[in-house]
Design an enzyme around this catalytic site. Structure first.
Site, short mmCIF file in Angstrom:
data_model
loop_
_atom_site.label_atom_id
_atom_site.label_comp_id
_atom_site.label_asym_id
_atom_site.label_seq_id
_atom_site.Cartn_x
_atom_site.Cartn_y
_atom_site.Cartn_z
N PRO A 278 2.64 -30.37 -35.40
CG PRO A 278 2.98 -32.15 -33.93
CD PRO A 278 3.64 -31.37 -35.00
CG ASP A 455 6.72 -28.96 -33.10
OD1 ASP A 455 5.98 -29.93 -32.88
OD2 ASP A 455 7.63 -28.97 -33.95
CG HIS A 456 1.46 -31.15 -28.33
ND1 HIS A 456 2.13 -31.09 -27.13
CD2 HIS A 456 0.19 -31.56 -28.02
CE1 HIS A 456 1.33 -31.44 -26.15
NE2 HIS A 456 0.14 -31.73 -26.66
NE ARG A 457 7.31 -31.98 -34.76
CZ ARG A 457 8.12 -31.72 -35.79
NH1 ARG A 457 8.49 -32.70 -36.62
NH2 ARG A 457 8.55 -30.49 -36.01
CB VAL A 459 6.46 -27.30 -26.44
CG1 VAL A 459 6.02 -26.47 -25.25
CG2 VAL A 459 7.76 -26.75 -27.03
#
Length: 485
Positions: A278, A455-457, A459
């Site tokens: 994501p 990677d929003h998982r 960061v």
């Protein structure tokens, strides 16, 4: 005695490769470590060397075939090995003819009639025409001559043209003879740019020739033939390279090209990244006016030491230093074990555009290197990658990737995270913009566009913003980078 040549190990995790080109043919005499063929693996293009010096007896593969590690690719008869009886029997008749007839006489002693039958005393006359046409005797002699002499010829030809496999192929595609090209690379090595300069020169010459001599029909036909001789050469002179095999579909002409292993790997990586990460992208600008002034004032000093100082080493140093303080962007998500693995080393992947596609070699321990060290290592790494003279290990171990779009053009972009990494920074082309200064005056400043995808998982947006702010702070104060260790 025939010895099997098997495909050696190509590196950890590499099990096979596609044969791009076979450099030798049956009957060729090769030296040890001489390149036999060029192979394309998932990311690298490698030359497969000969394990022995000797004569190639057979080749059991063909171009375009996928070959596995350990598979037999041919056989070789080692130099100095006892020759098979068939081999000497052929040269035997040809050698006595040019040599003295004396040795021929003793052989027929057993049967007197055979001796006169050798009144092919006319045969000795056969050598008489040979001086008239020297090329014909030379060809057979060269093939029958000892392995040592032909091996030395191969050695000379290899040493005279110092060019990597990719450069050789490119030269063949555009019709450039490398024997007449002087290399500008290390130790006189021929680079792609050297070949391109020859192509451009030929293109300019071809453009002026038709205007100069359109008169005599007999002479006009020669240049016309030369121009029509290679459409690929003409296309290359205009900077147009058209891959694939011409074909047609229901709507018109098309070109069909095989998907290479490198392109398949890139496609798989992009698909994996797109479907699992994501992604969020932060855009910002760094004021590099002071940095550029510093670079301009220092580049001659670096050039005297053989180092071309660009903005890239400063950016690499800024990113590497910032990563030490922002571990979340220098980490990997281990979904199988529900873990986050933070890397205490900083290995930066540098995306490099090549004629085979995007290759991302790794600059190991970049945070421990000085700017001169980074500049030198980056130049060496780029040259090796563009000449396909690198190992698979050079592509492994990266913790963060930098992509330089500015070298080609463009400002912002949304780069794809190079999984299993969690972030990538894309730098665009710096350009002057009117900026409002602290004293409310407006001045032209050189601004560098930055695009950070992550990677929003793992960061968060705030973490990414702080990281990007640190990079910008380093770029805007070059003295901090020089002091960073």
């Amino acid at each position: 005695m025939a010895t099997e040549i098997k495909l050696p190990s190509l590196g950890e995790g590499v099990e096979s490769g596609d044969v791009l080109e076979i450099y030798v043919k049956v009957g060729d005499v090769v030296k040890i470590e001489q390149s036999l063929l060029e192979l394309e693996t998932d990311k690298a293009t490698v030359a497969v060397p000969s394990p022995l010096a000797g004569k190639i007896l057979s080749i059991s593969i063909k171009e375009g075939e996928t070959v596995k590690v350990g598979q037999v690719i041919g056989t070789i008869e080692a130099t100095g090995a006892p020759a098979s009886p068939a081999a000497p029997s052929k040269p035997e008749p040809s050698k006595p003819e040019p040599s003295k007839p004396a040795p021929v006489a003793p052989a027929p002693v057993a049967s007197a009639p055979v001796a006169p039958v050798a009144p092919p005393v006319t045969k000795p006359i056969a050598p008489a025409p040979t001086p008239v046409a020297p090329p014909k005797p030379i060809a057979p002699v060269a093939s029958v001559v000892s392995a040592v002499s032909s091996a030395s010829v191969a050695e000379v030809s290899e040493d005279v043209i110092p060019a990597g496999p990719a450069v050789r192929r490119f030269a063949r595609e555009v019709g450039v003879d490398l024997s007449g090209v002087s290399g500008s690379g290390d130790h006189g090595r021929i680079t792609r740019e050297d070949v391109l300069s020859i192509v451009r020169h030929q293109g300019q010459a071809a453009a002026t020739k038709p205007v100069a001599s359109p008169q005599p029909s007999s002479q006009a036909s020669a240049p016309t033939a030369a121009v029509a001789e290679s459409p690929a050469k003409a296309a290359a002179s205009k900077g147009i390279e058209k891959p694939g095999t011409p074909a047609t579909d229901a709507y018109g002409p098309i070109r069909v090209d095989r998907m290479t292993k490198i392109r398949k790997t890139i496609a798989n990586q992009m698909d994996k990244s797109w479907s699992t990460v994501p992604r969020v992208v932060n855009f910002d600008d760094a004021d590099v006016t002071e940095l550029e002034a510093f670079r301009q004032s220092s580049k001659d000093d670096y050039a005297s030491r053989g180092i071309k100082l660009t903005t890239m080493p400063f950016l690499i140093k800024a990113v590497a230093t910032a990563l030490r303080h922002h571990g979340a962007l220098n980490a990997v998500i281990d979904t199988e074990n529900d873990q986050i693995i933070y890397k205490d080393y900083v290995n930066l992947g540098i995306a490099i555009d090549t004629d085979r596609g995007l290759v991302v070699p790794t600059l190991k321990n970049a945070d421990r290197m000085s700017i001169p060290d980074i500049a030198y290592a980056l130049a060496e790494l780029s040259n090796r990658v563009r000449n396909n003279n690198f190992a698979v290990s050079d592509l492994r171990g990266g913790t963060f990737t930098i992509s330089n779009l500015g070298a080609i053009g463009g400002t912002y972009s949304t780069p794809i995270v190079n999984v299993p990494e969690v972030a990538i920074l894309l730098v665009g082309r710096s350009r002057k913009l009117p900026m409002v200064m602290p004293d409310d005056t407006i001045k032209p400043r050189l601004m560098m566009p930055l695009s950070l995808a992550y990677d929003h998982r793992l960061v968060d947006g705030a973490t990414a913003a702080r990281f990007l702010n640190d990079i910008i702070a380093y770029l805007e104060a070059p003295s901090r980078l020089l002091l960073a260790i």
